[in-house]
Design a protein around this motif. Structure first.
Motif, PDB file in Angstrom:
ATOM      1  N   VAL A  35      55.769  11.166  51.310  1.00 25.62           N
ATOM      2  CA  VAL A  35      56.272  10.770  49.992  1.00 25.62           C
ATOM      3  C   VAL A  35      57.256  11.810  49.464  1.00 25.62           C
ATOM      4  O   VAL A  35      58.358  11.479  49.016  1.00 25.62           O
ATOM      5  N   LEU A  36      56.863  13.075  49.537  1.00 24.41           N
ATOM      6  CA  LEU A  36      57.690  14.137  48.957  1.00 24.41           C
ATOM      7  C   LEU A  36      59.042  14.249  49.646  1.00 24.41           C
ATOM      8  O   LEU A  36      60.040  14.628  49.013  1.00 24.41           O
ATOM      9  N   SER A  37      59.108  13.923  50.931  1.00 23.68           N
ATOM     10  CA  SER A  37      60.372  14.019  51.654  1.00 23.68           C
ATOM     11  C   SER A  37      61.351  12.922  51.261  1.00 23.68           C
ATOM     12  O   SER A  37      62.551  13.038  51.526  1.00 23.68           O
ATOM     13  N   GLU A  38      60.852  11.850  50.612  1.00 18.85           N
ATOM     14  CA  GLU A  38      61.707  10.708  50.283  1.00 18.85           C
ATOM     15  C   GLU A  38      61.870  10.465  48.787  1.00 18.85           C
ATOM     16  O   GLU A  38      62.876   9.891  48.360  1.00 18.85           O
ATOM     17  N   PRO A  40      62.851  10.632  45.064  1.00 19.25           N
ATOM     18  CA  PRO A  40      63.886  11.372  44.326  1.00 19.25           C
ATOM     19  C   PRO A  40      63.366  12.167  43.144  1.00 19.25           C
ATOM     20  O   PRO A  40      64.068  13.048  42.632  1.00 19.25           O
ATOM     21  N   GLY A  41      62.136  11.889  42.714  1.00 20.28           N
ATOM     22  CA  GLY A  41      61.587  12.603  41.567  1.00 20.28           C
ATOM     23  C   GLY A  41      61.017  13.975  41.902  1.00 20.28           C
ATOM     24  O   GLY A  41      60.638  14.716  40.998  1.00 20.28           O
ATOM     25  N   PHE A  42      60.967  14.308  43.210  1.00 19.21           N
ATOM     26  CA  PHE A  42      60.359  15.568  43.630  1.00 19.21           C
ATOM     27  C   PHE A  42      61.322  16.328  44.536  1.00 19.21           C
ATOM     28  O   PHE A  42      61.839  15.778  45.517  1.00 19.21           O
ATOM     29  N   ASP A  43      61.554  17.582  44.187  1.00 17.29           N
ATOM     30  CA  ASP A  43      62.345  18.485  45.013  1.00 17.29           C
ATOM     31  C   ASP A  43      61.358  19.397  45.735  1.00 17.29           C
ATOM     32  O   ASP A  43      60.991  20.471  45.239  1.00 17.29           O
ATOM     33  N   TRP A  44      60.916  18.961  46.906  1.00 15.13           N
ATOM     34  CA  TRP A  44      59.872  19.668  47.655  1.00 15.13           C
ATOM     35  C   TRP A  44      60.499  20.814  48.434  1.00 15.13           C
ATOM     36  O   TRP A  44      61.249  20.587  49.389  1.00 15.13           O
ATOM     37  N   ASP A  45      60.181  22.052  48.031  1.00 15.20           N
ATOM     38  CA  ASP A  45      60.825  23.200  48.668  1.00 15.20           C
ATOM     39  C   ASP A  45      59.857  24.315  49.061  1.00 15.20           C
ATOM     40  O   ASP A  45      60.293  25.402  49.427  1.00 15.20           O
ATOM     41  N   CYS A  46      58.534  24.038  49.007  1.00 12.55           N
ATOM     42  CA  CYS A  46      57.585  25.111  49.294  1.00 12.55           C
ATOM     43  C   CYS A  46      56.275  24.550  49.842  1.00 12.55           C
ATOM     44  O   CYS A  46      55.801  23.503  49.380  1.00 12.55           O
ATOM     45  N   VAL A  47      55.710  25.260  50.812  1.00  6.79           N
ATOM     46  CA  VAL A  47      54.368  24.979  51.330  1.00  6.79           C
ATOM     47  C   VAL A  47      53.565  26.270  51.279  1.00  6.79           C
ATOM     48  O   VAL A  47      54.066  27.342  51.645  1.00  6.79           O
ATOM     49  N   ILE A  48      52.312  26.151  50.807  1.00  8.76           N
ATOM     50  CA  ILE A  48      51.416  27.308  50.734  1.00  8.76           C
ATOM     51  C   ILE A  48      50.165  26.985  51.539  1.00  8.76           C
ATOM     52  O   ILE A  48      49.421  26.062  51.209  1.00  8.76           O
ATOM     53  N   ASP A  49      49.959  27.736  52.613  1.00  2.00           N
ATOM     54  CA  ASP A  49      48.806  27.509  53.487  1.00  2.00           C
ATOM     55  C   ASP A  49      48.601  28.767  54.321  1.00  2.00           C
ATOM     56  O   ASP A  49      49.577  29.344  54.826  1.00  2.00           O
ATOM     57  N   PRO A  50      47.356  29.209  54.498  1.00  2.00           N
ATOM     58  CA  PRO A  50      47.118  30.451  55.253  1.00  2.00           C
ATOM     59  C   PRO A  50      47.374  30.323  56.745  1.00  2.00           C
ATOM     60  O   PRO A  50      47.464  31.340  57.442  1.00  2.00           O
ATOM     61  N   SER A  51      47.490  29.092  57.253  1.00  2.00           N
ATOM     62  CA  SER A  51      47.655  28.899  58.687  1.00  2.00           C
ATOM     63  C   SER A  51      49.112  29.104  59.111  1.00  2.00           C
ATOM     64  O   SER A  51      50.000  28.384  58.639  1.00  2.00           O
ATOM     65  N   PRO A  52      49.366  30.036  60.022  1.00  3.38           N
ATOM     66  CA  PRO A  52      50.731  30.195  60.531  1.00  3.38           C
ATOM     67  C   PRO A  52      51.244  28.927  61.204  1.00  3.38           C
ATOM     68  O   PRO A  52      52.439  28.606  61.109  1.00  3.38           O
ATOM     69  N   GLU A  53      50.342  28.203  61.870  1.00  5.28           N
ATOM     70  CA  GLU A  53      50.746  26.959  62.525  1.00  5.28           C
ATOM     71  C   GLU A  53      51.186  25.920  61.500  1.00  5.28           C
ATOM     72  O   GLU A  53      52.183  25.214  61.716  1.00  5.28           O
ATOM     73  N   ALA A  54      50.466  25.833  60.379  1.00  8.17           N
ATOM     74  CA  ALA A  54      50.852  24.894  59.321  1.00  8.17           C
ATOM     75  C   ALA A  54      52.200  25.270  58.726  1.00  8.17           C
ATOM     76  O   ALA A  54      53.051  24.399  58.473  1.00  8.17           O
ATOM     77  N   GLN A  55      52.417  26.546  58.496  1.00  8.52           N
ATOM     78  CA  GLN A  55      53.699  26.991  57.950  1.00  8.52           C
ATOM     79  C   GLN A  55      54.837  26.671  58.915  1.00  8.52           C
ATOM     80  O   GLN A  55      55.910  26.221  58.497  1.00  8.52           O
ATOM     81  N   GLU A  56      54.607  26.891  60.202  1.00 12.10           N
ATOM     82  CA  GLU A  56      55.649  26.610  61.195  1.00 12.10           C
ATOM     83  C   GLU A  56      55.953  25.114  61.250  1.00 12.10           C
ATOM     84  O   GLU A  56      57.114  24.705  61.393  1.00 12.10           O
ATOM     85  N   ARG A  57      54.901  24.299  61.134  1.00 11.57           N
ATOM     86  CA  ARG A  57      55.100  22.849  61.124  1.00 11.57           C
ATOM     87  C   ARG A  57      55.926  22.418  59.919  1.00 11.57           C
ATOM     88  O   ARG A  57      56.804  21.553  60.022  1.00 11.57           O
ATOM     89  N   ALA A  58      55.658  23.025  58.765  1.00 15.17           N
ATOM     90  CA  ALA A  58      56.420  22.693  57.562  1.00 15.17           C
ATOM     91  C   ALA A  58      57.899  23.044  57.738  1.00 15.17           C
ATOM     92  O   ALA A  58      58.787  22.288  57.315  1.00 15.17           O
ATOM     93  N   LYS A  59      58.158  24.171  58.372  1.00 13.78           N
ATOM     94  CA  LYS A  59      59.547  24.594  58.577  1.00 13.78           C
ATOM     95  C   LYS A  59      60.259  23.701  59.586  1.00 13.78           C
ATOM     96  O   LYS A  59      61.391  23.253  59.350  1.00 13.78           O
ATOM     97  N   GLU A  60      59.583  23.431  60.717  1.00 19.17           N
ATOM     98  CA  GLU A  60      60.247  22.707  61.792  1.00 19.17           C
ATOM     99  C   GLU A  60      60.351  21.211  61.515  1.00 19.17           C
ATOM    100  O   GLU A  60      61.389  20.604  61.776  1.00 19.17           O
ATOM    101  N   ARG A  61      59.261  20.621  61.008  1.00 22.41           N
ATOM    102  CA  ARG A  61      59.267  19.163  60.833  1.00 22.41           C
ATOM    103  C   ARG A  61      59.959  18.728  59.558  1.00 22.41           C
ATOM    104  O   ARG A  61      60.657  17.717  59.534  1.00 22.41           O
ATOM    105  N   TRP A  62      59.784  19.510  58.491  1.00 19.96           N
ATOM    106  CA  TRP A  62      60.263  19.067  57.192  1.00 19.96           C
ATOM    107  C   TRP A  62      61.360  19.958  56.610  1.00 19.96           C
ATOM    108  O   TRP A  62      61.876  19.655  55.540  1.00 19.96           O
ATOM    109  N   GLY A  63      61.697  21.035  57.284  1.00 17.43           N
ATOM    110  CA  GLY A  63      62.774  21.894  56.810  1.00 17.43           C
ATOM    111  C   GLY A  63      62.434  22.684  55.559  1.00 17.43           C
ATOM    112  O   GLY A  63      63.323  22.990  54.749  1.00 17.43           O
ATOM    113  N   ILE A  64      61.166  23.020  55.384  1.00 17.44           N
ATOM    114  CA  ILE A  64      60.727  23.770  54.208  1.00 17.44           C
ATOM    115  C   ILE A  64      60.888  25.263  54.497  1.00 17.44           C
ATOM    116  O   ILE A  64      60.158  25.841  55.310  1.00 17.44           O
TER     117      ILE A  64
END
Length: 340
Positions: A35-38, A40-64
Protein backbone atom coordinates in the motif's frame (compact mmCIF):
# COMPACT_ATOMS: atom_id res chain seq x y z
CA UNK A 1 -0.35 16.47 0.98
CA UNK A 2 1.69 13.27 1.44
CA UNK A 3 2.52 12.13 4.95
CA UNK A 4 6.18 11.39 5.58
CA UNK A 5 5.89 7.80 6.79
CA UNK A 6 8.02 5.29 8.66
CA UNK A 7 7.20 1.60 8.82
CA UNK A 8 8.22 0.35 12.28
CA UNK A 9 8.69 -3.41 12.28
CA UNK A 10 9.29 -5.10 8.93
CA UNK A 11 7.97 -8.63 9.32
CA UNK A 12 4.98 -10.51 7.91
CA UNK A 13 2.23 -7.89 8.08
CA UNK A 14 4.62 -5.11 7.18
CA UNK A 15 6.13 -6.80 4.14
CA UNK A 16 6.70 -10.52 3.70
CA UNK A 17 3.04 -11.46 3.23
CA UNK A 18 3.51 -9.69 -0.11
CA UNK A 19 5.81 -12.55 -1.14
CA UNK A 20 3.18 -15.28 -0.67
CA UNK A 21 2.03 -16.32 -4.19
CA UNK A 22 -1.13 -18.00 -2.86
CA UNK A 23 -2.19 -14.89 -0.93
CA UNK A 24 -1.55 -12.87 -4.07
CA UNK A 25 -4.40 -14.70 -5.84
CA UNK A 26 -6.90 -13.16 -3.42
CA UNK A 27 -5.22 -10.17 -1.77
CA UNK A 28 -4.23 -7.24 -3.96
CA UNK A 29 -2.76 -5.74 -0.80
CA UNK A 30 -1.49 -8.31 1.70
CA UNK A 31 1.18 -6.15 3.38
CA UNK A 32 1.66 -2.52 4.37
CA UNK A 33 4.63 -2.17 2.03
CA UNK A 34 2.40 -2.78 -0.99
CA UNK A 35 0.00 0.00 0.00
CA UNK A 36 2.68 2.48 1.04
CA UNK A 37 4.60 2.02 -2.21
CA UNK A 38 1.52 3.03 -4.25
CA UNK A 39 -0.68 5.32 -2.15
CA UNK A 40 -0.23 9.03 -2.97
CA UNK A 41 -1.15 10.05 0.57
CA UNK A 42 1.99 8.49 2.05
CA UNK A 43 5.62 9.36 1.39
CA UNK A 44 7.24 6.17 2.69
CA UNK A 45 10.92 6.86 3.26
CA UNK A 46 11.96 4.91 6.37
CA UNK A 47 11.99 1.40 7.85
CA UNK A 48 12.86 0.65 11.48
CA UNK A 49 13.68 -2.95 12.34
CA UNK A 50 16.54 -4.57 14.29
CA UNK A 51 17.05 -7.24 11.63
CA UNK A 52 19.84 -6.46 9.15
CA UNK A 53 18.11 -8.78 6.67
CA UNK A 54 14.87 -6.80 6.97
CA UNK A 55 16.70 -3.52 6.46
CA UNK A 56 18.47 -4.91 3.39
CA UNK A 57 15.16 -6.12 1.98
CA UNK A 58 13.65 -2.67 2.46
CA UNK A 59 16.55 -1.08 0.60
CA UNK A 60 16.72 -3.57 -2.26
CA UNK A 61 13.05 -4.32 -2.85
CA UNK A 62 11.46 -0.98 -2.06
CA UNK A 63 14.30 1.53 -2.39
CA UNK A 64 14.06 2.74 1.21
CA UNK A 65 17.34 4.53 1.92
CA UNK A 66 16.71 5.38 5.59
CA UNK A 67 16.79 2.20 7.67
CA UNK A 68 17.41 2.08 11.41
CA UNK A 69 17.61 -0.67 14.00
CA UNK A 70 15.57 1.16 16.67
CA UNK A 71 13.26 4.13 17.01
CA UNK A 72 15.89 5.72 19.25
CA UNK A 73 18.42 5.49 16.43
CA UNK A 74 15.99 7.11 14.00
CA UNK A 75 15.07 9.89 16.42
CA UNK A 76 18.73 10.56 17.25
CA UNK A 77 19.47 10.88 13.55
CA UNK A 78 16.87 13.67 13.36
CA UNK A 79 14.23 11.67 11.50
CA UNK A 80 10.83 13.35 12.00
CA UNK A 81 7.91 11.48 10.45
CA UNK A 82 4.33 12.66 10.04
CA UNK A 83 2.96 9.11 10.17
CA UNK A 84 3.95 5.78 11.70
CA UNK A 85 2.81 2.34 10.64
CA UNK A 86 3.58 0.31 13.78
CA UNK A 87 3.90 -3.43 13.17
CA UNK A 88 6.21 -4.31 16.05
CA UNK A 89 5.50 -6.82 18.83
CA UNK A 90 2.84 -5.37 21.19
CA UNK A 91 5.31 -4.51 23.95
CA UNK A 92 7.16 -2.05 21.68
CA UNK A 93 4.22 -0.11 20.23
CA UNK A 94 3.80 2.63 22.83
CA UNK A 95 7.54 3.37 22.80
CA UNK A 96 7.50 3.69 19.01
CA UNK A 97 4.78 6.34 19.17
CA UNK A 98 6.42 8.16 22.08
CA UNK A 99 9.75 8.46 20.23
CA UNK A 100 8.49 10.89 17.57
CA UNK A 101 6.74 14.11 18.72
CA UNK A 102 6.27 15.08 15.05
CA UNK A 103 3.77 12.29 14.38
CA UNK A 104 0.20 13.32 13.64
CA UNK A 105 -1.15 9.99 12.35
CA UNK A 106 -0.49 6.35 13.10
CA UNK A 107 -1.77 2.94 12.11
CA UNK A 108 -1.10 0.32 14.81
CA UNK A 109 -1.47 -3.44 14.66
CA UNK A 110 -3.61 -5.06 17.33
CA UNK A 111 -3.49 -5.52 20.26
CA UNK A 112 -2.41 -2.04 21.31
CA UNK A 113 -0.18 -3.52 24.01
CA UNK A 114 0.49 -6.77 25.88
CA UNK A 115 -2.04 -5.70 28.54
CA UNK A 116 -5.06 -3.42 28.82
CA UNK A 117 -3.04 -0.96 30.92
CA UNK A 118 -0.32 -0.72 28.28
CA UNK A 119 -2.94 -0.24 25.57
CA UNK A 120 -4.42 2.59 27.61
CA UNK A 121 -0.94 4.11 27.96
CA UNK A 122 -0.49 4.13 24.18
CA UNK A 123 -3.86 5.79 23.73
CA UNK A 124 -2.94 8.40 26.35
CA UNK A 125 0.14 9.33 24.31
CA UNK A 126 -1.96 9.64 21.16
CA UNK A 127 -4.61 11.74 22.91
CA UNK A 128 -2.06 14.08 24.50
CA UNK A 129 -0.43 14.76 21.14
CA UNK A 130 -3.60 14.86 19.03
CA UNK A 131 -2.51 11.86 16.93
CA UNK A 132 -5.12 10.32 14.63
CA UNK A 133 -4.65 6.69 15.66
CA UNK A 134 -6.15 3.92 13.56
CA UNK A 135 -5.91 0.27 14.56
CA UNK A 136 -5.58 -2.33 11.82
CA UNK A 137 -8.68 -4.33 12.65
CA UNK A 138 -9.00 -4.59 8.89
CA UNK A 139 -12.53 -5.99 8.68
CA UNK A 140 -13.70 -2.47 9.56
CA UNK A 141 -12.40 -1.47 6.11
CA UNK A 142 -13.76 -4.46 4.17
CA UNK A 143 -16.27 -3.01 1.70
CA UNK A 144 -18.62 -6.02 1.80
CA UNK A 145 -18.68 -6.09 5.60
CA UNK A 146 -19.26 -2.34 5.69
CA UNK A 147 -22.30 -2.81 3.42
CA UNK A 148 -23.60 -5.51 5.75
CA UNK A 149 -23.05 -3.35 8.81
CA UNK A 150 -25.14 -0.62 7.19
CA UNK A 151 -28.68 -1.72 6.28
CA UNK A 152 -28.06 -4.89 4.29
CA UNK A 153 -27.73 -7.25 7.25
CA UNK A 154 -30.99 -6.13 8.87
CA UNK A 155 -32.79 -6.25 5.51
CA UNK A 156 -31.65 -9.79 4.71
CA UNK A 157 -31.65 -11.43 8.14
CA UNK A 158 -34.11 -9.58 10.33
CA UNK A 159 -33.65 -10.26 14.04
CA UNK A 160 -30.60 -12.44 14.71
CA UNK A 161 -31.50 -15.42 16.91
CA UNK A 162 -28.30 -17.50 16.83
CA UNK A 163 -24.68 -16.55 16.23
CA UNK A 164 -21.46 -18.56 16.20
CA UNK A 165 -17.83 -17.49 15.82
CA UNK A 166 -15.02 -19.83 14.82
CA UNK A 167 -11.47 -18.56 15.37
CA UNK A 168 -7.96 -19.74 16.14
CA UNK A 169 -4.35 -18.75 16.83
CA UNK A 170 -5.07 -16.92 20.06
CA UNK A 171 -7.69 -14.86 21.86
CA UNK A 172 -5.55 -11.71 21.73
CA UNK A 173 -4.75 -12.35 18.07
CA UNK A 174 -7.58 -13.57 15.84
CA UNK A 175 -10.03 -13.61 18.74
CA UNK A 176 -9.55 -9.83 18.82
CA UNK A 177 -10.56 -9.57 15.14
CA UNK A 178 -13.65 -11.72 15.56
CA UNK A 179 -14.89 -9.95 18.70
CA UNK A 180 -14.60 -6.67 16.84
CA UNK A 181 -16.45 -8.05 13.81
CA UNK A 182 -19.31 -9.07 16.12
CA UNK A 183 -19.38 -5.49 17.45
CA UNK A 184 -19.29 -4.10 13.92
CA UNK A 185 -22.21 -6.20 12.66
CA UNK A 186 -24.35 -6.78 15.76
CA UNK A 187 -23.63 -4.07 18.31
CA UNK A 188 -21.82 -3.62 21.59
CA UNK A 189 -20.82 -6.36 24.03
CA UNK A 190 -22.16 -5.73 27.53
CA UNK A 191 -21.09 -8.92 29.33
CA UNK A 192 -19.00 -12.03 28.73
CA UNK A 193 -18.57 -15.54 30.07
CA UNK A 194 -15.65 -17.98 29.68
CA UNK A 195 -17.08 -21.37 28.69
CA UNK A 196 -14.02 -23.57 28.80
CA UNK A 197 -10.45 -23.82 30.00
CA UNK A 198 -7.67 -21.79 28.48
CA UNK A 199 -5.90 -23.69 25.70
CA UNK A 200 -2.28 -22.47 25.54
CA UNK A 201 0.26 -23.58 23.00
CA UNK A 202 3.78 -22.84 21.81
CA UNK A 203 2.42 -22.47 18.27
CA UNK A 204 0.48 -19.30 19.13
CA UNK A 205 2.11 -16.17 17.67
CA UNK A 206 1.72 -13.88 20.71
CA UNK A 207 3.65 -14.85 23.88
CA UNK A 208 1.34 -15.88 26.71
CA UNK A 209 -1.76 -16.00 24.49
CA UNK A 210 -4.32 -18.82 24.56
CA UNK A 211 -7.50 -19.99 22.88
CA UNK A 212 -10.81 -20.03 24.75
CA UNK A 213 -14.41 -20.99 24.16
CA UNK A 214 -16.54 -18.05 25.31
CA UNK A 215 -19.88 -16.24 25.14
CA UNK A 216 -20.50 -12.60 24.28
CA UNK A 217 -23.74 -11.06 25.55
CA UNK A 218 -24.81 -8.11 23.40
CA UNK A 219 -26.74 -4.94 24.16
CA UNK A 220 -29.57 -6.10 21.88
CA UNK A 221 -30.07 -9.30 23.88
CA UNK A 222 -28.24 -11.69 21.52
CA UNK A 223 -25.64 -14.17 22.72
CA UNK A 224 -22.71 -15.09 20.48
CA UNK A 225 -20.81 -18.32 21.12
CA UNK A 226 -17.15 -18.42 20.06
CA UNK A 227 -15.33 -21.71 19.59
CA UNK A 228 -11.59 -22.01 18.86
CA UNK A 229 -10.01 -24.40 16.36
CA UNK A 230 -6.39 -25.51 16.19
CA UNK A 231 -4.65 -23.78 13.29
CA UNK A 232 -2.15 -26.64 13.05
CA UNK A 233 -5.02 -28.64 11.50
CA UNK A 234 -6.46 -25.82 9.36
CA UNK A 235 -7.11 -22.08 9.46
CA UNK A 236 -10.54 -20.56 9.97
CA UNK A 237 -11.87 -17.29 11.25
CA UNK A 238 -15.57 -17.15 10.50
CA UNK A 239 -19.00 -16.01 11.60
CA UNK A 240 -22.39 -17.68 11.16
CA UNK A 241 -25.55 -15.66 11.85
CA UNK A 242 -29.08 -17.12 11.79
CA UNK A 243 -31.80 -14.50 11.55
CA UNK A 244 -35.55 -14.94 11.41
CA UNK A 245 -35.50 -14.15 7.68
CA UNK A 246 -32.14 -15.54 6.51
CA UNK A 247 -28.60 -16.64 7.27
CA UNK A 248 -25.23 -14.92 6.82
CA UNK A 249 -22.12 -17.09 6.57
CA UNK A 250 -18.59 -15.65 6.48
CA UNK A 251 -15.86 -18.25 6.06
CA UNK A 252 -12.28 -18.60 4.81
CA UNK A 253 -11.46 -15.41 6.74
CA UNK A 254 -13.82 -13.37 4.57
CA UNK A 255 -13.10 -14.91 1.16
CA UNK A 256 -16.50 -16.64 1.24
CA UNK A 257 -19.54 -14.53 2.14
CA UNK A 258 -23.05 -15.78 1.48
CA UNK A 259 -26.64 -14.88 2.32
CA UNK A 260 -29.24 -17.66 2.40
CA UNK A 261 -33.00 -16.90 2.34
CA UNK A 262 -35.88 -18.26 4.41
CA UNK A 263 -38.23 -20.32 2.20
CA UNK A 264 -41.03 -22.86 2.48
CA UNK A 265 -39.68 -26.10 3.88
CA UNK A 266 -39.00 -28.57 1.08
CA UNK A 267 -39.70 -31.62 3.30
CA UNK A 268 -42.68 -30.59 5.48
CA UNK A 269 -45.94 -28.82 4.78
CA UNK A 270 -46.60 -25.62 6.71
CA UNK A 271 -42.98 -25.13 7.80
CA UNK A 272 -40.06 -23.00 6.64
CA UNK A 273 -36.33 -23.53 6.26
CA UNK A 274 -33.15 -21.56 5.64
CA UNK A 275 -32.13 -22.61 2.13
CA UNK A 276 -28.40 -22.72 2.86
CA UNK A 277 -27.73 -24.55 -0.42
CA UNK A 278 -29.33 -21.72 -2.40
CA UNK A 279 -27.42 -18.80 -0.95
CA UNK A 280 -26.42 -15.58 -2.69
CA UNK A 281 -22.65 -15.15 -2.82
CA UNK A 282 -21.48 -11.63 -2.02
CA UNK A 283 -18.27 -10.38 -3.64
CA UNK A 284 -15.28 -10.79 -1.31
CA UNK A 285 -13.39 -7.55 -0.78
CA UNK A 286 -10.78 -8.66 1.75
CA UNK A 287 -8.05 -8.19 -0.83
CA UNK A 288 -8.36 -4.40 -0.83
CA UNK A 289 -9.25 -3.87 2.84
CA UNK A 290 -5.69 -2.92 3.82
CA UNK A 291 -5.58 -0.21 1.15
CA UNK A 292 -8.97 1.06 2.33
CA UNK A 293 -7.79 1.15 5.95
CA UNK A 294 -4.77 3.31 5.13
CA UNK A 295 -6.77 5.39 2.67
CA UNK A 296 -9.24 6.16 5.45
CA UNK A 297 -6.38 7.20 7.73
CA UNK A 298 -5.11 9.66 5.10
CA UNK A 299 -8.62 11.08 4.66
CA UNK A 300 -9.06 11.43 8.43
CA UNK A 301 -5.82 13.41 8.75
CA UNK A 302 -7.05 15.68 5.95
CA UNK A 303 -10.34 16.21 7.81
CA UNK A 304 -12.34 14.45 5.09
CA UNK A 305 -13.66 11.42 7.04
CA UNK A 306 -13.84 9.92 10.53
CA UNK A 307 -11.57 7.00 11.38
CA UNK A 308 -13.20 3.65 10.71
CA UNK A 309 -11.19 1.78 13.36
CA UNK A 310 -10.12 4.36 15.95
CA UNK A 311 -7.96 3.47 18.90
CA UNK A 312 -10.82 3.94 21.36
CA UNK A 313 -12.82 1.23 19.58
CA UNK A 314 -9.90 -1.19 19.65
CA UNK A 315 -9.35 -0.40 23.32
CA UNK A 316 -12.92 -1.50 23.96
CA UNK A 317 -12.10 -4.91 22.46
CA UNK A 318 -9.20 -5.12 24.90
CA UNK A 319 -11.63 -4.40 27.76
CA UNK A 320 -13.82 -7.26 26.51
CA UNK A 321 -10.82 -9.61 26.45
CA UNK A 322 -9.82 -8.46 29.95
CA UNK A 323 -13.36 -9.29 31.10
CA UNK A 324 -13.04 -12.75 29.52
CA UNK A 325 -9.78 -13.29 31.42
CA UNK A 326 -11.54 -12.25 34.63
CA UNK A 327 -14.38 -14.68 33.90
CA UNK A 328 -11.88 -17.46 33.28
CA UNK A 329 -10.18 -16.70 36.62
CA UNK A 330 -13.57 -16.84 38.36
CA UNK A 331 -14.61 -20.20 36.95
CA UNK A 332 -16.78 -18.91 34.12
CA UNK A 333 -18.70 -16.22 35.98
CA UNK A 334 -20.65 -13.65 33.97
CA UNK A 335 -18.58 -10.44 33.91
CA UNK A 336 -19.98 -7.07 32.91
CA UNK A 337 -17.84 -5.15 30.43
CA UNK A 338 -16.73 -1.68 31.38
CA UNK A 339 -16.78 1.14 28.83
CA UNK A 340 -14.25 3.91 28.53
Amino acid sequence: MSLRTALVGFGKMADTYAEDPIMARHYRYAAHSQVLSEHPGFDWDCVIDPSPEAQERAKERWGIAQCYATVSDAASAGYAPDCLIIATPPSLRAAALAAFPSVKAALVEKPLGPSLAEGEALMAIAAARGVALQVNVWRRADETLRRLAGRLLAEKLGRVQAATVIYGNGLHNNGFHMIDMVRMLLGEVVAVRALGPAIPGPHLPLPGDFDLCFALHLAGGETVIAQPVDFRAYRENGLDLWGIDGRLSIWQEGLTVSLAPRRENRAMRGEHEIASDCGEALPPTVGTALWAMLDNLAEAVAGQAPLWSPGDSALQVERIIAALEASLAQGGARIEVTHG
